[in-house]
Scaffold this motif. Structure first.
Motif, PDB file in Angstrom:
ATOM      1  N   SER A   1       0.981  -1.561  -0.089  1.00 23.00           N
ATOM      2  CA  SER A   1      -0.096  -0.011  -0.237  1.00 23.00           C
ATOM      3  C   SER A   1       0.949   1.099  -0.347  1.00 23.00           C
ATOM      4  CB  SER A   1      -0.841   0.379   1.018  1.00 23.00           C
ATOM      5  OG  SER A   1      -1.780  -1.394   1.210  1.00 23.00           O
ATOM      6  N   TRP A   2       2.250   1.031   0.349  1.00 23.28           N
ATOM      7  CA  TRP A   2       2.909   2.648   0.167  1.00 23.28           C
ATOM      8  C   TRP A   2       4.001   2.056  -0.956  1.00 23.28           C
ATOM      9  CZ3 TRP A   2       1.644   0.338   4.868  1.00 23.28           C
ATOM     10  CH2 TRP A   2       1.400   0.962   5.805  1.00 23.28           C
ATOM     11  N   GLU A   3       3.816   3.256  -1.898  1.00 22.75           N
ATOM     12  CA  GLU A   3       5.173   3.000  -2.600  1.00 22.75           C
ATOM     13  C   GLU A   3       5.907   3.115  -2.317  1.00 22.75           C
ATOM     14  OE1 GLU A   3       6.398   5.897  -5.978  1.00 22.75           O
ATOM     15  OE2 GLU A   3       3.816   6.639  -4.964  1.00 22.75           O
ATOM     16  N   ALA A   4       7.128   3.594  -1.230  1.00 22.47           N
ATOM     17  CA  ALA A   4       8.357   3.837  -0.810  1.00 22.47           C
ATOM     18  C   ALA A   4       8.476   2.252   0.213  1.00 22.47           C
ATOM     19  CB  ALA A   4       7.954   4.731   0.695  1.00 22.47           C
ATOM     20  N   TRP A   5       7.254   1.488   0.442  1.00 24.60           N
ATOM     21  CA  TRP A   5       7.938   0.335   0.474  1.00 24.60           C
ATOM     22  C   TRP A   5       8.401  -0.583  -0.749  1.00 24.60           C
ATOM     23  CZ3 TRP A   5       5.946  -4.752  -0.185  1.00 24.60           C
ATOM     24  CH2 TRP A   5       6.743  -6.221   0.482  1.00 24.60           C
ATOM     25  N   ARG A   6       7.359  -0.211  -1.993  1.00 28.96           N
ATOM     26  CA  ARG A   6       7.837  -0.973  -2.760  1.00 28.96           C
ATOM     27  C   ARG A   6       8.586  -0.528  -3.600  1.00 28.96           C
ATOM     28  NH1 ARG A   6       1.682   0.865  -3.756  1.00 28.96           N
ATOM     29  NH2 ARG A   6       2.690   1.965  -5.564  1.00 28.96           N
ATOM     30  N   ARG A   7       8.926   0.527  -3.601  1.00 25.11           N
ATOM     31  CA  ARG A   7       9.794   0.913  -4.206  1.00 25.11           C
ATOM     32  C   ARG A   7      11.476   0.664  -3.682  1.00 25.11           C
ATOM     33  NH1 ARG A   7       9.238   6.974  -6.096  1.00 25.11           N
ATOM     34  NH2 ARG A   7       8.333   6.455  -7.109  1.00 25.11           N
ATOM     35  N   HIS A   8      11.059   0.347  -2.075  1.00 25.80           N
ATOM     36  CA  HIS A   8      12.902   0.490  -1.591  1.00 25.80           C
ATOM     37  C   HIS A   8      13.232  -0.757  -0.836  1.00 25.80           C
ATOM     38  CE1 HIS A   8      13.497   4.602  -2.652  1.00 25.80           C
ATOM     39  NE2 HIS A   8      12.247   5.102  -2.285  1.00 25.80           N
ATOM     40  N   CYS A   9      11.389  -1.383  -0.361  1.00 21.14           N
ATOM     41  CA  CYS A   9      12.124  -2.541   0.260  1.00 21.14           C
ATOM     42  C   CYS A   9      11.477  -3.576   0.297  1.00 21.14           C
ATOM     43  CB  CYS A   9      11.311  -2.147   1.544  1.00 21.14           C
ATOM     44  SG  CYS A   9      11.727  -0.430   2.732  1.00 21.14           S
ATOM     45  N   GLN A  10      10.766  -3.838  -0.980  1.00 22.76           N
ATOM     46  CA  GLN A  10       9.905  -4.696  -1.877  1.00 22.76           C
ATOM     47  C   GLN A  10      10.894  -5.838  -2.435  1.00 22.76           C
ATOM     48  OE1 GLN A  10       6.802  -5.134  -3.760  1.00 22.76           O
ATOM     49  NE2 GLN A  10       6.044  -6.067  -3.409  1.00 22.76           N
ATOM     50  N   GLY A  11      11.033  -7.025  -1.583  1.00 20.70           N
ATOM     51  CA  GLY A  11      12.223  -8.071  -2.223  1.00 20.70           C
ATOM     52  C   GLY A  11      13.273  -8.036  -2.416  1.00 20.70           C
ATOM     53  N   LYS A  12      13.875  -6.953  -1.297  1.00 16.82           N
ATOM     54  CA  LYS A  12      15.414  -6.346  -1.148  1.00 16.82           C
ATOM     55  C   LYS A  12      15.501  -7.671   0.039  1.00 16.82           C
ATOM     56  CE  LYS A  12      15.416  -2.949  -3.960  1.00 16.82           C
ATOM     57  NZ  LYS A  12      14.834  -1.688  -4.025  1.00 16.82           N
ATOM     58  N   ASP A  13      17.228  -7.828   0.075  1.00 17.06           N
ATOM     59  CA  ASP A  13      17.610  -8.256   1.629  1.00 17.06           C
ATOM     60  C   ASP A  13      17.425  -7.179   2.825  1.00 17.06           C
ATOM     61  OD1 ASP A  13      19.109  -9.181   3.507  1.00 17.06           O
ATOM     62  OD2 ASP A  13      21.088  -9.250   2.134  1.00 17.06           O
ATOM     63  N   LEU A  14      17.317  -7.359   3.607  1.00 19.46           N
ATOM     64  CA  LEU A  14      16.488  -6.419   4.628  1.00 19.46           C
ATOM     65  C   LEU A  14      17.483  -6.324   6.202  1.00 19.46           C
ATOM     66  CD1 LEU A  14      12.822  -5.232   4.354  1.00 19.46           C
ATOM     67  CD2 LEU A  14      15.252  -4.675   2.512  1.00 19.46           C
ATOM     68  N   THR A  15      18.208  -7.252   5.998  1.00 23.09           N
ATOM     69  CA  THR A  15      18.964  -7.932   7.243  1.00 23.09           C
ATOM     70  C   THR A  15      19.714  -6.742   7.826  1.00 23.09           C
ATOM     71  OG1 THR A  15      20.915  -8.238   5.449  1.00 23.09           O
ATOM     72  CG2 THR A  15      18.511 -10.303   7.200  1.00 23.09           C
ATOM     73  N   ASP A  16      20.022  -5.844   7.081  1.00 25.18           N
ATOM     74  CA  ASP A  16      20.602  -4.455   7.110  1.00 25.18           C
ATOM     75  C   ASP A  16      19.820  -3.708   8.215  1.00 25.18           C
ATOM     76  OD1 ASP A  16      23.284  -5.795   6.605  1.00 25.18           O
ATOM     77  OD2 ASP A  16      23.130  -4.028   4.641  1.00 25.18           O
ATOM     78  N   TRP A  17      18.921  -3.517   8.081  1.00 21.22           N
ATOM     79  CA  TRP A  17      17.886  -2.947   8.637  1.00 21.22           C
ATOM     80  C   TRP A  17      17.785  -3.305  10.010  1.00 21.22           C
ATOM     81  CZ3 TRP A  17      17.423   1.915   6.805  1.00 21.22           C
ATOM     82  CH2 TRP A  17      17.289   2.165   5.574  1.00 21.22           C
ATOM     83  N   VAL A  18      17.880  -4.357  10.637  1.00 15.05           N
ATOM     84  CA  VAL A  18      17.605  -4.401  12.268  1.00 15.05           C
ATOM     85  C   VAL A  18      19.032  -5.466  12.602  1.00 15.05           C
ATOM     86  CG1 VAL A  18      15.207  -4.184  12.439  1.00 15.05           C
ATOM     87  CG2 VAL A  18      17.161  -6.625  11.433  1.00 15.05           C
ATOM     88  N   ASP A  19      20.543  -5.300  11.095  1.00 16.34           N
ATOM     89  CA  ASP A  19      21.160  -5.727  12.104  1.00 16.34           C
ATOM     90  C   ASP A  19      22.021  -4.672  12.690  1.00 16.34           C
ATOM     91  OD1 ASP A  19      23.822  -7.976  11.591  1.00 16.34           O
ATOM     92  OD2 ASP A  19      24.760  -6.348  10.599  1.00 16.34           O
ATOM     93  N   GLY A  20      22.813  -6.018  14.090  1.00 13.72           N
ATOM     94  CA  GLY A  20      23.174  -4.962  15.360  1.00 13.72           C
ATOM     95  C   GLY A  20      22.218  -4.573  16.227  1.00 13.72           C
ATOM     96  N   CYS A  21      21.197  -4.890  15.634  1.00 10.64           N
ATOM     97  CA  CYS A  21      19.864  -4.030  16.712  1.00 10.64           C
ATOM     98  C   CYS A  21      19.415  -5.484  18.528  1.00 10.64           C
ATOM     99  CB  CYS A  21      18.808  -3.708  16.717  1.00 10.64           C
ATOM    100  SG  CYS A  21      18.889  -2.542  15.013  1.00 10.64           S
ATOM    101  N   ASP A  22      20.165  -4.852  19.420  1.00 10.56           N
ATOM    102  CA  ASP A  22      19.642  -6.272  20.202  1.00 10.56           C
ATOM    103  C   ASP A  22      18.503  -6.305  20.786  1.00 10.56           C
ATOM    104  OD1 ASP A  22      20.875  -7.718  22.020  1.00 10.56           O
ATOM    105  OD2 ASP A  22      20.482  -5.834  24.145  1.00 10.56           O
ATOM    106  N   LEU A  23      17.536  -7.511  19.090  1.00 15.12           N
ATOM    107  CA  LEU A  23      16.062  -7.741  19.854  1.00 15.12           C
ATOM    108  C   LEU A  23      16.030  -9.234  20.719  1.00 15.12           C
ATOM    109  CD1 LEU A  23      15.609  -6.517  15.666  1.00 15.12           C
ATOM    110  CD2 LEU A  23      15.196  -5.190  18.165  1.00 15.12           C
TER     111      LEU A  23
END
Length: 163
Positions: free
Chosen positions: A141-163
């Motif tokens: 529903s978000w164009e920004a997600w389709r354009r920049h996030c969808q189908g990409k390796d997103l592990t860097d977005w949470v890498d190093g976060c103590d979750l």
């Protein structure tokens, strides 16, 4: 001389303009005191606490990526569209359908004011984002997600976060 200086001040600053200027300044200060720009790990932790990991099949990294590309992690972000609608908060949720702004004829699917989406605690924002994600398009529903996030390796977005 005293009357003349009063007349000059009155001429330079019409009655009520000082009050308007003060109200505008106060509004800016109140808005900025409510604003919060999260770091990516802070946001990931908050979203995890709200149960966003795995919600509708999306990872925390999906949500963090979305927030970055919509608002730069800024809870007070407001973008004005040419049609008069606004995109509000960290996920830039639009007033055309999802929240109540000045136009009383919008559907307001999230049953909240658009200003609620600017709150730094993110509770209302997460509730509304969950409703949007329940739609058939999900995060797409978000164009920004389709354009920049969808189908990409997103592990860097949470890498190093103590979750």
């Amino acid at each position: 001389m005293e009357a003349r200086s009063w007349a000059l001040r009155g001429h330079l600053c019409p009655p009520g303009s000082m009050l308007l200027a003060f109200a505008s300044l106060l509004g800016c200060l109140l808005t900025s005191s409510q604003a919060r720009v999260y770091s990516r790990c802070e946001l990931a932790k908050v979203l995890q606490d709200f149960g966003m990991e795995g919600y509708r099949g999306y990872t925390l990294a999906d949500w963090v990526c979305l927030a970055y590309f919509t608002s730069g992690f800024n809870t007070a972000a407001v973008d004005h569209e040419p049609d008069g609608s606004t995109n509000n908060g960290i996920f830039q949720i639009n007033s055309r359908k999802w929240c109540k702004n000045l136009n009383t004829e919008v559907p307001n699917v999230c049953h909240m004011y658009c200003s609620d989406l600017l709150n730094p605690n993110l509770k209302d924002t997460v509730i509304c984002a969950m409703k949007i994600t329940q739609q058939p398009k999900g995060l797409a529903s978000w164009e920004a997600w389709r354009r920049h996030c969808q189908g990409k390796d997103l592990t860097d977005w949470v890498d190093g976060c103590d979750l």
